[in-house]
Design a protein around this motif. Structure first.
Motif, mmCIF file in Angstrom:
data_model
loop_
_atom_site.group_PDB
_atom_site.id
_atom_site.type_symbol
_atom_site.label_atom_id
_atom_site.label_comp_id
_atom_site.label_asym_id
_atom_site.label_seq_id
_atom_site.Cartn_x
_atom_site.Cartn_y
_atom_site.Cartn_z
ATOM 1 N N GLY A 294 0.789 -1.093 -0.184
ATOM 2 C CA GLY A 294 0.084 0.302 -0.436
ATOM 3 C C GLY A 294 0.506 1.523 -0.022
ATOM 4 N N ASP A 295 0.245 2.126 0.540
ATOM 5 C CA ASP A 295 1.023 3.799 0.760
ATOM 6 C C ASP A 295 2.311 3.487 1.884
ATOM 7 N N ILE A 296 3.124 2.895 1.228
ATOM 8 C CA ILE A 296 4.440 2.939 2.035
ATOM 9 C C ILE A 296 5.251 4.375 2.238
ATOM 10 N N LEU A 297 4.774 4.734 1.345
ATOM 11 C CA LEU A 297 5.908 6.417 1.225
ATOM 12 C C LEU A 297 4.902 7.329 2.264
ATOM 13 N N ASN A 298 4.068 7.454 3.152
ATOM 14 C CA ASN A 298 3.087 8.043 3.578
ATOM 15 C C ASN A 298 3.036 7.301 5.315
ATOM 16 N N SER A 299 3.498 6.185 5.069
ATOM 17 C CA SER A 299 2.593 5.402 6.582
ATOM 18 C C SER A 299 4.000 4.833 7.320
ATOM 19 N N ARG A 300 3.199 5.799 8.891
ATOM 20 C CA ARG A 300 4.520 5.860 10.019
ATOM 21 C C ARG A 300 4.501 3.785 10.133
ATOM 22 N N VAL A 301 3.414 3.650 10.078
ATOM 23 C CA VAL A 301 2.755 2.138 10.709
ATOM 24 C C VAL A 301 3.856 1.533 9.562
ATOM 25 N N ALA A 302 4.418 1.491 8.350
ATOM 26 C CA ALA A 302 5.542 0.305 7.200
ATOM 27 C C ALA A 302 6.606 0.829 8.506
ATOM 28 N N ARG A 303 6.704 1.850 8.175
ATOM 29 C CA ARG A 303 8.239 1.941 8.996
ATOM 30 C C ARG A 303 8.389 1.358 10.308
ATOM 31 N N SER A 304 7.844 1.712 11.210
ATOM 32 C CA SER A 304 8.057 0.759 12.310
ATOM 33 C C SER A 304 7.826 -0.606 12.061
ATOM 34 N N ASN A 305 6.308 -1.091 11.488
ATOM 35 C CA ASN A 305 6.845 -2.477 10.878
ATOM 36 C C ASN A 305 8.172 -2.885 11.069
ATOM 37 N N ILE A 306 8.356 -2.638 10.151
ATOM 38 C CA ILE A 306 9.812 -2.882 9.056
ATOM 39 C C ILE A 306 10.559 -3.138 10.274
ATOM 40 N N PHE A 307 11.234 -2.152 10.567
ATOM 41 C CA PHE A 307 11.880 -2.147 11.699
ATOM 42 C C PHE A 307 11.814 -3.256 12.646
ATOM 43 N N THR A 308 10.761 -3.674 13.730
ATOM 44 C CA THR A 308 10.323 -4.052 14.598
ATOM 45 C C THR A 308 10.606 -5.334 13.616
ATOM 46 N N LEU A 309 9.856 -5.810 12.870
ATOM 47 C CA LEU A 309 9.503 -7.343 12.830
ATOM 48 C C LEU A 309 11.138 -7.810 11.779
ATOM 49 N N LYS A 310 12.188 -6.393 11.291
ATOM 50 C CA LYS A 310 12.808 -6.678 10.471
ATOM 51 C C LYS A 310 14.255 -7.599 12.232
ATOM 52 N N THR A 311 14.143 -6.648 13.707
ATOM 53 C CA THR A 311 14.727 -7.015 15.035
ATOM 54 C C THR A 311 14.544 -8.113 14.913
ATOM 55 N N LEU A 312 12.985 -8.310 14.941
ATOM 56 C CA LEU A 312 12.519 -9.688 15.799
ATOM 57 C C LEU A 312 12.767 -11.498 13.966
ATOM 58 N N GLY A 313 13.269 -10.957 13.089
ATOM 59 C CA GLY A 313 13.668 -11.756 12.515
ATOM 60 C C GLY A 313 12.856 -12.175 11.244
ATOM 61 N N ALA A 314 11.789 -11.515 11.201
ATOM 62 C CA ALA A 314 11.304 -11.413 9.723
ATOM 63 C C ALA A 314 11.803 -10.672 8.691
ATOM 64 N N GLU A 315 11.436 -11.788 7.484
ATOM 65 C CA GLU A 315 11.811 -11.171 6.341
ATOM 66 C C GLU A 315 10.504 -10.006 5.319
ATOM 67 N N ILE A 316 10.840 -9.250 4.462
ATOM 68 C CA ILE A 316 9.652 -8.034 4.578
ATOM 69 C C ILE A 316 10.134 -7.653 2.869
ATOM 70 N N THR A 317 9.409 -8.093 1.930
ATOM 71 C CA THR A 317 8.283 -7.547 1.237
ATOM 72 C C THR A 317 7.487 -5.990 0.941
ATOM 73 N N LEU A 318 7.606 -5.415 0.162
ATOM 74 C CA LEU A 318 7.479 -4.075 0.518
ATOM 75 C C LEU A 318 6.376 -4.606 -1.409
ATOM 76 N N CYS A 319 5.328 -4.171 -1.272
ATOM 77 C CA CYS A 319 4.662 -4.468 -2.226
ATOM 78 C C CYS A 319 3.765 -2.444 -2.441
ATOM 79 N N ALA A 320 3.846 -2.128 -3.727
ATOM 80 C CA ALA A 320 3.104 -0.642 -4.384
ATOM 81 C C ALA A 320 3.207 -0.008 -4.983
ATOM 82 N N PRO A 321 2.768 0.642 -5.661
ATOM 83 C CA PRO A 321 2.652 1.516 -7.105
ATOM 84 C C PRO A 321 4.387 2.219 -6.293
ATOM 85 N N LYS A 322 5.160 2.865 -7.948
ATOM 86 C CA LYS A 322 6.505 2.799 -7.170
ATOM 87 C C LYS A 322 6.777 5.112 -7.010
ATOM 88 N N ASN A 323 4.895 5.322 -7.053
ATOM 89 C CA ASN A 323 5.083 6.274 -6.629
ATOM 90 C C ASN A 323 4.181 6.111 -4.574
#
Length: 166
Positions: A25-54
């Motif tokens: 989704g709207d990763i560019l404007n999402s605090r949820v995305a940024r905090s989850n990337i940091f937290t989930l990666k720290t806990l060992g998860a592998e993250i894929t982002l999917c969104a329109p380029k813009n």
């Protein structure tokens, strides 16, 4: 949000190490995305982002995540699908011509949900834009965690307040 999301995920999976999470989704404007990337990666998860380029930060890959613009490919073999709200109020210009076009290109439809592995859970931090990020019927599916996220949000906030003030 990322703490309650991690708690919600841990209710479904014993270990987050190696867990495959797709944030859509709207990763560019999402605090949820940024905090989850940091937290989930720290806990060992592998993250894929999917969104329109813009709707992606220009240096998204520098966050140590995979990027895929094709939702049908991005959701394959994932354990967790996290949908994000399109934040129209934060956009200076329209990022998608119509709600229907976004839903067709990046929304969780019945067909896409049926293609997910049987153990895969569906998350959304809310509020949900029906027929944009998700087909509303999916919000009532047993593998959809939206209500559990709300409940866990209360518990996590109470625990944090207790720890900070206690």
């Amino acid at each position: 949000q990322s703490l309650l999301d991690a708690l919600t995920i841990s209710d479904h999976f014993d270990d987050l190490t190696g867990l495959k999470v797709c944030i859509i989704g709207d990763i560019l404007n999402s605090r949820v995305a940024r905090s989850n990337i940091f937290t989930l990666k720290t806990l060992g998860a592998e993250i894929t982002l999917c969104a329109p380029k813009n709707m992606l930060p220009r240096k998204a890959r520098s966050l140590g995540v995979a990027v895929d613009h094709d939702i049908d490919n991005a959701i394959l073999k994932k354990d967790v699908i996290m949908l994000l709200r399109v934040q129209n109020e934060r956009h200076e210009r329209v990022l998608m011509p119509t709600r229907e076009e976004y839903h067709n290109g990046y929304g969780m439809t019945q067909e896409r949900f049926e293609a997910l592995d049987d153990h895969c859970i569906l998350m959304h931090p809310g509020p949900v834009n029906h027929w944009v990020e998700v087909d509303p019927a999916l919000l009532h599916h047993e593998r959809c965690t939206v209500m559990a996220q709300v409940e866990n949000g209360i518990a996590v906030r109470m625990a944090l307040l207790y720890l900070l003030l206690g």
